[in-house]
Design a protein around this motif. Structure first.
Motif, PDB file in Angstrom:
ATOM      1  N   MET A  44       4.648 -11.757 -27.340  1.00  0.00           N
ATOM      2  CA  MET A  44       4.620 -12.522 -26.095  1.00  0.00           C
ATOM      3  C   MET A  44       3.799 -11.797 -25.031  1.00  0.00           C
ATOM      4  O   MET A  44       3.057 -12.423 -24.273  1.00  0.00           O
ATOM      5  N   GLY A  45       3.899 -10.472 -24.985  1.00  0.00           N
ATOM      6  CA  GLY A  45       3.100  -9.707 -24.030  1.00  0.00           C
ATOM      7  C   GLY A  45       1.615  -9.859 -24.283  1.00  0.00           C
ATOM      8  O   GLY A  45       0.825 -10.065 -23.356  1.00  0.00           O
ATOM      9  N   ALA A  46       1.208  -9.768 -25.546  1.00  0.00           N
ATOM     10  CA  ALA A  46      -0.205  -9.922 -25.902  1.00  0.00           C
ATOM     11  C   ALA A  46      -0.692 -11.336 -25.602  1.00  0.00           C
ATOM     12  O   ALA A  46      -1.817 -11.534 -25.115  1.00  0.00           O
ATOM     13  N   PHE A  47       0.151 -12.317 -25.862  1.00  0.00           N
ATOM     14  CA  PHE A  47      -0.184 -13.716 -25.613  1.00  0.00           C
ATOM     15  C   PHE A  47      -0.423 -13.953 -24.121  1.00  0.00           C
ATOM     16  O   PHE A  47      -1.431 -14.545 -23.716  1.00  0.00           O
ATOM     17  N   TRP A  48       0.494 -13.476 -23.290  1.00  0.00           N
ATOM     18  CA  TRP A  48       0.353 -13.668 -21.844  1.00  0.00           C
ATOM     19  C   TRP A  48      -0.845 -12.892 -21.296  1.00  0.00           C
ATOM     20  O   TRP A  48      -1.523 -13.366 -20.388  1.00  0.00           O
ATOM     21  N   ARG A  49      -1.108 -11.726 -21.820  1.00  0.00           N
ATOM     22  CA  ARG A  49      -2.229 -10.923 -21.317  1.00  0.00           C
ATOM     23  C   ARG A  49      -3.553 -11.654 -21.505  1.00  0.00           C
ATOM     24  O   ARG A  49      -4.447 -11.561 -20.651  1.00  0.00           O
ATOM     25  N   ARG A  50      -3.670 -12.390 -22.589  1.00  0.00           N
ATOM     26  CA  ARG A  50      -4.926 -13.074 -22.890  1.00  0.00           C
ATOM     27  C   ARG A  50      -5.040 -14.444 -22.219  1.00  0.00           C
ATOM     28  O   ARG A  50      -6.130 -14.843 -21.800  1.00  0.00           O
ATOM     29  N   LEU A  51      -3.921 -15.176 -22.119  1.00  0.00           N
ATOM     30  CA  LEU A  51      -3.992 -16.550 -21.642  1.00  0.00           C
ATOM     31  C   LEU A  51      -3.615 -16.727 -20.167  1.00  0.00           C
ATOM     32  O   LEU A  51      -4.130 -17.638 -19.517  1.00  0.00           O
ATOM     33  N   ALA A  52      -2.734 -15.883 -19.645  1.00  0.00           N
ATOM     34  CA  ALA A  52      -2.288 -16.056 -18.261  1.00  0.00           C
ATOM     35  C   ALA A  52      -3.411 -15.944 -17.231  1.00  0.00           C
ATOM     36  O   ALA A  52      -3.322 -16.580 -16.174  1.00  0.00           O
ATOM     37  N   PRO A  53      -4.482 -15.166 -17.465  1.00  0.00           N
ATOM     38  CA  PRO A  53      -5.566 -15.133 -16.479  1.00  0.00           C
ATOM     39  C   PRO A  53      -6.206 -16.491 -16.189  1.00  0.00           C
ATOM     40  O   PRO A  53      -6.912 -16.635 -15.191  1.00  0.00           O
ATOM     41  N   PHE A  54      -5.984 -17.480 -17.045  1.00  0.00           N
ATOM     42  CA  PHE A  54      -6.496 -18.824 -16.766  1.00  0.00           C
ATOM     43  C   PHE A  54      -5.589 -19.579 -15.786  1.00  0.00           C
ATOM     44  O   PHE A  54      -5.937 -20.659 -15.321  1.00  0.00           O
ATOM     45  N   ASN A  55      -4.442 -19.005 -15.492  1.00  0.00           N
ATOM     46  CA  ASN A  55      -3.513 -19.580 -14.521  1.00  0.00           C
ATOM     47  C   ASN A  55      -4.028 -19.306 -13.107  1.00  0.00           C
ATOM     48  O   ASN A  55      -4.502 -18.211 -12.819  1.00  0.00           O
ATOM     49  N   PRO A  56      -3.946 -20.277 -12.180  1.00  0.00           N
ATOM     50  CA  PRO A  56      -4.411 -20.048 -10.804  1.00  0.00           C
ATOM     51  C   PRO A  56      -3.731 -18.872 -10.115  1.00  0.00           C
ATOM     52  O   PRO A  56      -4.305 -18.273  -9.196  1.00  0.00           O
ATOM     53  N   ARG A  57      -2.538 -18.528 -10.555  1.00  0.00           N
ATOM     54  CA  ARG A  57      -1.832 -17.409  -9.942  1.00  0.00           C
ATOM     55  C   ARG A  57      -2.506 -16.066 -10.227  1.00  0.00           C
ATOM     56  O   ARG A  57      -2.237 -15.083  -9.547  1.00  0.00           O
ATOM     57  N   HIS A  58      -3.360 -16.044 -11.236  1.00  0.00           N
ATOM     58  CA  HIS A  58      -4.092 -14.815 -11.544  1.00  0.00           C
ATOM     59  C   HIS A  58      -4.968 -14.407 -10.361  1.00  0.00           C
ATOM     60  O   HIS A  58      -5.000 -13.236  -9.960  1.00  0.00           O
ATOM     61  N   LYS A  59      -5.662 -15.387  -9.785  1.00  0.00           N
ATOM     62  CA  LYS A  59      -6.516 -15.092  -8.633  1.00  0.00           C
ATOM     63  C   LYS A  59      -5.690 -14.663  -7.427  1.00  0.00           C
ATOM     64  O   LYS A  59      -6.099 -13.799  -6.653  1.00  0.00           O
ATOM     65  N   GLU A  78      -8.485  -5.987 -12.161  1.00  0.00           N
ATOM     66  CA  GLU A  78      -8.368  -6.946 -13.257  1.00  0.00           C
ATOM     67  C   GLU A  78      -7.468  -6.395 -14.361  1.00  0.00           C
ATOM     68  O   GLU A  78      -6.607  -7.115 -14.900  1.00  0.00           O
ATOM     69  N   GLN A  79      -7.643  -5.125 -14.689  1.00  0.00           N
ATOM     70  CA  GLN A  79      -6.824  -4.511 -15.727  1.00  0.00           C
ATOM     71  C   GLN A  79      -5.359  -4.444 -15.318  1.00  0.00           C
ATOM     72  O   GLN A  79      -4.456  -4.679 -16.131  1.00  0.00           O
ATOM     73  N   ILE A  80      -5.113  -4.135 -14.040  1.00  0.00           N
ATOM     74  CA  ILE A  80      -3.736  -4.047 -13.557  1.00  0.00           C
ATOM     75  C   ILE A  80      -3.059  -5.412 -13.619  1.00  0.00           C
ATOM     76  O   ILE A  80      -1.913  -5.529 -14.064  1.00  0.00           O
ATOM     77  N   VAL A  81      -3.760  -6.453 -13.186  1.00  0.00           N
ATOM     78  CA  VAL A  81      -3.154  -7.783 -13.187  1.00  0.00           C
ATOM     79  C   VAL A  81      -2.933  -8.270 -14.615  1.00  0.00           C
ATOM     80  O   VAL A  81      -1.913  -8.912 -14.912  1.00  0.00           O
ATOM     81  N   ARG A  82      -3.853  -7.960 -15.514  1.00  0.00           N
ATOM     82  CA  ARG A  82      -3.625  -8.318 -16.918  1.00  0.00           C
ATOM     83  C   ARG A  82      -2.414  -7.561 -17.473  1.00  0.00           C
ATOM     84  O   ARG A  82      -1.633  -8.095 -18.271  1.00  0.00           O
ATOM     85  N   GLY A  83      -2.258  -6.311 -17.034  1.00  0.00           N
ATOM     86  CA  GLY A  83      -1.072  -5.545 -17.419  1.00  0.00           C
ATOM     87  C   GLY A  83       0.197  -6.171 -16.869  1.00  0.00           C
ATOM     88  O   GLY A  83       1.244  -6.169 -17.524  1.00  0.00           O
ATOM     89  N   MET A  84       0.116  -6.707 -15.650  1.00  0.00           N
ATOM     90  CA  MET A  84       1.249  -7.411 -15.067  1.00  0.00           C
ATOM     91  C   MET A  84       1.647  -8.603 -15.927  1.00  0.00           C
ATOM     92  O   MET A  84       2.830  -8.815 -16.209  1.00  0.00           O
ATOM     93  N   LEU A  88       5.154  -9.349 -17.875  1.00  0.00           N
ATOM     94  CA  LEU A  88       5.946 -10.558 -17.654  1.00  0.00           C
ATOM     95  C   LEU A  88       6.175 -11.320 -18.958  1.00  0.00           C
ATOM     96  O   LEU A  88       7.234 -11.918 -19.166  1.00  0.00           O
ATOM     97  N   GLY A  89       5.166 -11.307 -19.845  1.00  0.00           N
ATOM     98  CA  GLY A  89       5.357 -11.920 -21.154  1.00  0.00           C
ATOM     99  C   GLY A  89       6.445 -11.214 -21.945  1.00  0.00           C
ATOM    100  O   GLY A  89       7.279 -11.849 -22.604  1.00  0.00           O
ATOM    101  N   ARG A  90       6.424  -9.892 -21.881  1.00  0.00           N
ATOM    102  CA  ARG A  90       7.464  -9.118 -22.559  1.00  0.00           C
ATOM    103  C   ARG A  90       8.846  -9.441 -21.985  1.00  0.00           C
ATOM    104  O   ARG A  90       9.829  -9.608 -22.720  1.00  0.00           O
ATOM    105  N   VAL A  91       8.928  -9.523 -20.649  1.00  0.00           N
ATOM    106  CA  VAL A  91      10.208  -9.836 -20.002  1.00  0.00           C
ATOM    107  C   VAL A  91      10.729 -11.193 -20.477  1.00  0.00           C
ATOM    108  O   VAL A  91      11.924 -11.361 -20.751  1.00  0.00           O
ATOM    109  N   ALA A  92       9.816 -12.163 -20.577  1.00  0.00           N
ATOM    110  CA  ALA A  92      10.217 -13.501 -21.022  1.00  0.00           C
ATOM    111  C   ALA A  92      10.854 -13.453 -22.407  1.00  0.00           C
ATOM    112  O   ALA A  92      11.885 -14.092 -22.659  1.00  0.00           O
ATOM    113  N   ALA A  93      10.257 -12.682 -23.319  1.00  0.00           N
ATOM    114  CA  ALA A  93      10.806 -12.579 -24.678  1.00  0.00           C
ATOM    115  C   ALA A  93      12.098 -11.778 -24.689  1.00  0.00           C
ATOM    116  O   ALA A  93      13.067 -12.134 -25.387  1.00  0.00           O
TER     117      ALA A  93
END
Length: 321
Positions: A44-59, A78-84, A88-93
């Motif tokens: 889930m962490g890897a999934f969110w790291r790759r796909l969540a940046p397409f979310n408007p909240r990334h900006k 950019e790296q820090i926010v992707r880490g965030m 969050l993906g890990r927390v969800a799982a």
């Protein structure tokens, strides 16, 4: 269809939607609990790291990070926010396994000061205050393992069926009860603290009706509730943080904060709230990728609400026409 007919039909549609969403969440919980937590967290962490940046909240997170660290290079932000997002993906799982994680002591190491040890030994009441870093819900793990009954405060989901499903996962964390925010909740919290109990809540959310405090070299909106409760009940505030070490392993740290008591109640609350946020800031600076940068800590009050109200009014006028 007229507006009145829509209004009559709406509650039924909402009830059906709530049941469907609640059932879907129950199935998701069941499925995730079949997967070992280390695997689920990683995937889930890897999934969110790759796909969540397409979310408007990334900006939005990037903007907030730039406010906090104006001299930081864009690539680093950019790296820090992707880490965030990964965190969050890990927390969800991990949320779906939280009752199991509480009992797996080998995943945790705890560091506490003298006052916190007194609380953990059941010698005094306190208000636990945490912030959205790493898996923040596990902050109470040392207290739970010592048999401390904690009353938790949370923001209930709009869907009551989904809310029940998630509450069931948290029952072992908050054996003193899990209270959604309301006026009645405030009275229950006061009664719990004054009777020697333990209450846990988050302290880093934006509260435009609260107070302004320095946060990353600018003024931010903060909730005064923890300081106000602690002062009124004469109990210490114990700030807690969770640091994700590697995978599903954590370090939990606790630090007590004094709330001054003078003739100026509001000044005391302001000072204590500023102290809380100064500590939060120092902790965030150590592990910026583990904090939730999508919080609107610095946004001016009322703007979003006013825009929503204007849109609703415009939509109502169109329907009337």
């Amino acid at each position: 269809m007229s507006r009145k007919k829509k209004q009559r039909k709406h509650p039924k549609l909402t009830a059906v939607q709530n049941r469907v969403e609640g059932f879907a969440l129950t199935v998701a919980i069941w499925l995730f609990r079949l997967i070992p937590v280390d695997v689920a967290s990683y995937v889930m962490g890897a999934f969110w790291r790759r796909l969540a940046p397409f979310n408007p909240r990334h900006k939005r997170a990037l903007r907030h990070l730039k406010k906090a660290f104006p001299g930081m290079r864009r690539a680093e932000r950019e790296q820090i926010v992707r880490g965030m997002w990964e965190n969050l993906g890990r927390v969800a799982a991990e949320t779906f396994h939280i009752d199991r994680l509480l009992k797996q002591d080998y995943r945790f190491e705890a560091v506490a000061d003298e006052i916190t040890e007194q609380v953990l030994n059941g010698e005094r009441a306190c208000l636990f205050v945490s912030f959205h870093s790493a898996n923040w819900e596990l902050c109470v793990q040392p207290a739970v393992r010592r048999g401390i009954e904690i009353t938790g405060v949370y923001q209930a989901l709009r869907n009551p069926e989904a809310d029940k499903a998630l509450q069931a996962l948290r029952k072992d964390l908050y054996k003193g009860g899990l209270l959604s925010k309301s006026h009645q909740t405030a009275r229950k919290i006061l009664a719990t603290l004054k009777s020697g109990g333990i209450v846990a809540m988050m302290g880093d959310l934006r509260e435009t009706r609260g107070v302004q405090v320095p946060f990353f070299d600018q003024m931010a909106y903060a909730t005064p509730v923890p300081a106000s409760l602690a002062r009124s009940c004469n109990v210490p505030i114990v700030l807690g943080r969770v640091v994700r070490k590697k995978g599903v392993h954590f370090r939990i740290e606790a630090q007590a904060v004094e709330v001054p008591v003078t003739d100026d109640r509001q000044a005391d609350i302001d000072v204590a709230t500023a102290r809380i946020h100064a500590i939060f800031e120092s902790w965030i600076r150590e592990h910026p990728e583990q904090w939730m940068w999508i919080h609107k800590k610095w946004a001016p009050p009322g703007k979003t609400s006013a825009q929503k109200q204007a849109r609703r009014a415009a939509a109502a006028r169109l329907e009337d026409d």
